[in-house]
Design a protein around this motif. Sequence first.
Motif, PDB file in Angstrom:
ATOM      1  N   GLY A  39       1.003  -1.384   0.383  1.00 57.96           N
ATOM      2  CA  GLY A  39       0.089   0.055  -0.235  1.00 57.96           C
ATOM      3  C   GLY A  39       0.601   1.288   0.123  1.00 57.96           C
ATOM      4  O   GLY A  39       0.622   2.592  -0.859  1.00 57.96           O
ATOM      5  N   ALA A  40       1.905   1.032   0.618  1.00 63.18           N
ATOM      6  CA  ALA A  40       2.781   2.378   0.893  1.00 63.18           C
ATOM      7  C   ALA A  40       3.230   2.919  -0.414  1.00 63.18           C
ATOM      8  O   ALA A  40       3.588   4.068  -1.152  1.00 63.18           O
ATOM      9  CB  ALA A  40       3.836   2.224   2.485  1.00 63.18           C
ATOM     10  N   VAL A  41       4.136   1.675  -1.111  1.00 60.75           N
ATOM     11  CA  VAL A  41       4.713   1.525  -2.768  1.00 60.75           C
ATOM     12  C   VAL A  41       3.753   2.116  -3.559  1.00 60.75           C
ATOM     13  O   VAL A  41       4.101   3.423  -3.867  1.00 60.75           O
ATOM     14  CB  VAL A  41       4.535   0.358  -2.688  1.00 60.75           C
ATOM     15  CG1 VAL A  41       5.610   0.299  -4.229  1.00 60.75           C
ATOM     16  CG2 VAL A  41       6.113   0.474  -1.814  1.00 60.75           C
ATOM     17  N   ALA A  42       3.006   1.572  -3.217  1.00 59.09           N
ATOM     18  CA  ALA A  42       1.582   2.012  -4.203  1.00 59.09           C
ATOM     19  C   ALA A  42       0.782   3.384  -4.505  1.00 59.09           C
ATOM     20  O   ALA A  42       0.571   3.697  -5.218  1.00 59.09           O
ATOM     21  CB  ALA A  42      -0.232   1.153  -4.538  1.00 59.09           C
ATOM     22  N   LEU A 217      -3.185   0.975 -15.103  1.00 57.37           N
ATOM     23  CA  LEU A 217      -2.406   0.275 -15.880  1.00 57.37           C
ATOM     24  C   LEU A 217      -0.808   0.124 -15.003  1.00 57.37           C
ATOM     25  O   LEU A 217      -1.037  -1.256 -14.816  1.00 57.37           O
ATOM     26  CB  LEU A 217      -2.563   0.260 -17.065  1.00 57.37           C
ATOM     27  CG  LEU A 217      -2.019  -1.012 -18.219  1.00 57.37           C
ATOM     28  CD1 LEU A 217      -2.851  -2.444 -17.689  1.00 57.37           C
ATOM     29  CD2 LEU A 217      -2.086  -1.034 -19.419  1.00 57.37           C
ATOM     30  N   GLY A 218      -0.556   0.480 -15.094  1.00 59.28           N
ATOM     31  CA  GLY A 218       1.513   0.725 -14.883  1.00 59.28           C
ATOM     32  C   GLY A 218       0.846   0.522 -13.294  1.00 59.28           C
ATOM     33  O   GLY A 218       1.210  -0.047 -12.367  1.00 59.28           O
ATOM     34  N   LEU A 219       0.175   0.884 -12.245  1.00 58.01           N
ATOM     35  CA  LEU A 219      -0.387   1.175 -11.346  1.00 58.01           C
ATOM     36  C   LEU A 219      -0.353  -0.574 -10.549  1.00 58.01           C
ATOM     37  O   LEU A 219      -0.226  -1.144  -9.385  1.00 58.01           O
ATOM     38  CB  LEU A 219      -1.154   1.797  -9.970  1.00 58.01           C
ATOM     39  CG  LEU A 219      -1.783   2.180  -9.132  1.00 58.01           C
ATOM     40  CD1 LEU A 219      -0.253   1.914  -8.161  1.00 58.01           C
ATOM     41  CD2 LEU A 219      -2.266   2.984  -8.694  1.00 58.01           C
ATOM     42  N   ALA A 220      -1.755  -0.660 -11.206  1.00 62.94           N
ATOM     43  CA  ALA A 220      -2.084  -2.486 -11.068  1.00 62.94           C
ATOM     44  C   ALA A 220      -0.965  -3.288 -11.650  1.00 62.94           C
ATOM     45  O   ALA A 220      -0.967  -4.359 -10.862  1.00 62.94           O
ATOM     46  CB  ALA A 220      -3.519  -2.352 -12.367  1.00 62.94           C
ATOM     47  N   VAL A 221      -0.238  -3.334 -12.560  1.00 66.04           N
ATOM     48  CA  VAL A 221       1.165  -3.999 -12.525  1.00 66.04           C
ATOM     49  C   VAL A 221       1.754  -4.388 -11.908  1.00 66.04           C
ATOM     50  O   VAL A 221       2.421  -5.033 -11.644  1.00 66.04           O
ATOM     51  CB  VAL A 221       1.183  -3.864 -14.106  1.00 66.04           C
ATOM     52  CG1 VAL A 221       3.071  -5.256 -14.560  1.00 66.04           C
ATOM     53  CG2 VAL A 221       0.905  -4.231 -15.432  1.00 66.04           C
ATOM     54  N   ALA A 225       3.358  -6.797  -8.960  1.00 65.29           N
ATOM     55  CA  ALA A 225       4.664  -7.606  -9.129  1.00 65.29           C
ATOM     56  C   ALA A 225       5.344  -7.718  -7.508  1.00 65.29           C
ATOM     57  O   ALA A 225       5.477  -7.815  -6.747  1.00 65.29           O
ATOM     58  CB  ALA A 225       5.273  -6.774 -10.099  1.00 65.29           C
ATOM     59  N   LEU A 226       4.790  -5.871  -7.245  1.00 61.11           N
ATOM     60  CA  LEU A 226       5.780  -5.622  -6.117  1.00 61.11           C
ATOM     61  C   LEU A 226       5.040  -6.509  -4.780  1.00 61.11           C
ATOM     62  O   LEU A 226       5.108  -6.691  -3.634  1.00 61.11           O
ATOM     63  CB  LEU A 226       5.055  -4.289  -5.548  1.00 61.11           C
ATOM     64  CG  LEU A 226       5.490  -4.671  -3.873  1.00 61.11           C
ATOM     65  CD1 LEU A 226       7.319  -3.985  -3.618  1.00 61.11           C
ATOM     66  CD2 LEU A 226       5.428  -2.239  -3.727  1.00 61.11           C
TER      67      LEU A 226
END
Length: 537
Positions: A39-42, A217-221, A225-226
């Motif tokens: 969550g923090a990284v997102a 889209l990049g956030l979802a991927v 991955a994270l």
Amino acid sequence: MGSGRGRAGAEAGARAGAEAGAGRVGSGRAPSLRWRIVGAVALLLVVTNVVVGAVTVVAFREYLVGRLDAELATAAGRVVGDGGAPPSGSSGSGSSGSGSSGSGSSSDGPDPDNRFIGVPGQAAGTVVAVFRSGSTALAGYTDSEGRQHGLTTAQRRTLAAIDHDGSPVTVRLGSLGSYRAQAVGNGDDVYVTALPLGSLDATIVRLAVVFGGVTLLGLAVATWALALTVRRALRPLERVAGVASDVAALDLERGDTDITARVATSDLTANREVGQVGTALNRLLGHVGRALTVRREAEAGMRTFVADASHELRTPIATVRAYAELSASSHDLRAVHANVDRIATEAVRMGDLVEELLLLARLDARTLAGSAPLVVEALDLTSIVVEATMDARTTAPGHRWTLEVDAEPVTVDGDAGQLRRLVRNLLANAASHTPDGTAVVVSLQRVRGEGQQTVRLVVANDGPPIDPALLPTLFDRFTRGEASRSREHGTSGLGLAIVQAVAQAHGGSVRVVSGPGRTAFTVDLTHTASSGPSPAQ
């Protein structure tokens, strides 16, 4: 008693299980570390992408506006330079007009001659207005088919309000939308040229939409991955927690002292943080295991000690009881007196045994507490050794006693009674476990050291050697030569245990070396010179 201990162990296990369950419930309610990291990284990615997108969109719009301003300057120069004198009057007044359905003849629109509006090279939608002495000379624009249209009064007023310093500004022309306009003064005439911002704004909107879509889209991927990466990274930590949970599930109160659970080497090398936690946990489990082992051995030793003490006391008590019964049933005074003497001898023996046990208990208690012996004073150890050797010559005349001491008295700081018992026990041990004719050499000397001196007492004899199997337990309590319970020499098996306890209580040590022709007991006592007796402890 055993069932009570079992119930206590069961209750302790139930409490541990309840605490573990509470821990699991608490961890279920609180967000896991993995999802907190994700969550923090997102959130950081969202903020970063929004900032980058906003800066990109703003910068790109400024770039496009700059290009549009350059085109506007070109169009304005063409209007001022190529149009000639503006028409007189207000031919562009009135409502927005439209020409015929044709291709825009010169007789239609506010500028029939196309001198200002719709000149060759002018882009569709370009608004042109000419003001003379505050009045509108003409104002209009051409559409994509080349037809001219006039401007409304409100639109003309908006254009007339623009400063004619040549700086581009953004204006809103009602239904026509936003425009970039530039007003240039030439005498009493003001020429206003405006280019539409519609296509530019549409481009910016499309860019923002594309940027937002790519960001989502990049956030979802990235989140997916994270999550996988963090899960893999925290898997060793989960195994470390599993090891701790397995150990917590052990019923240590009931005797589960074998803690074999350890963090695997592969988890220790997974990453530095998990390695530090795992290494610390392994070290802690090792300490706990050793402490439990020591406790188990201490309990076993205590049980053995109590059993041996009970065994030692049982025989004299039985002897006293037997002679007392004989005396009660006997009418022979001589036999009664003999029985009383025997009872007194056994009573003295029991008293000596109890006194030795109490001495060992006191020494153990003070050693565990890190305290000094009972009474500390400056002692002449030479006189104590001489007295004890003379007594041994009297009580064991069959041995050949030799005394070797320095000419100067050897002094130590310690308890006189305990050190006297130490020397007597060593000499009694030599007399009791060697045959008559054995030579016993008692030596006392100083061994110099840095800042202190060591006093060394050696009691050596040339009698039979000690059984090598007995040497590791020679200083244990109730240990007798040849591991027998024989009372041929009247020993209790506590003499050498007291020697070791007294030596350790005085900060010293005792060791034995035995072989054919020589057995030597060596006691080293560290002595620091003092000016006088120390106060009692």
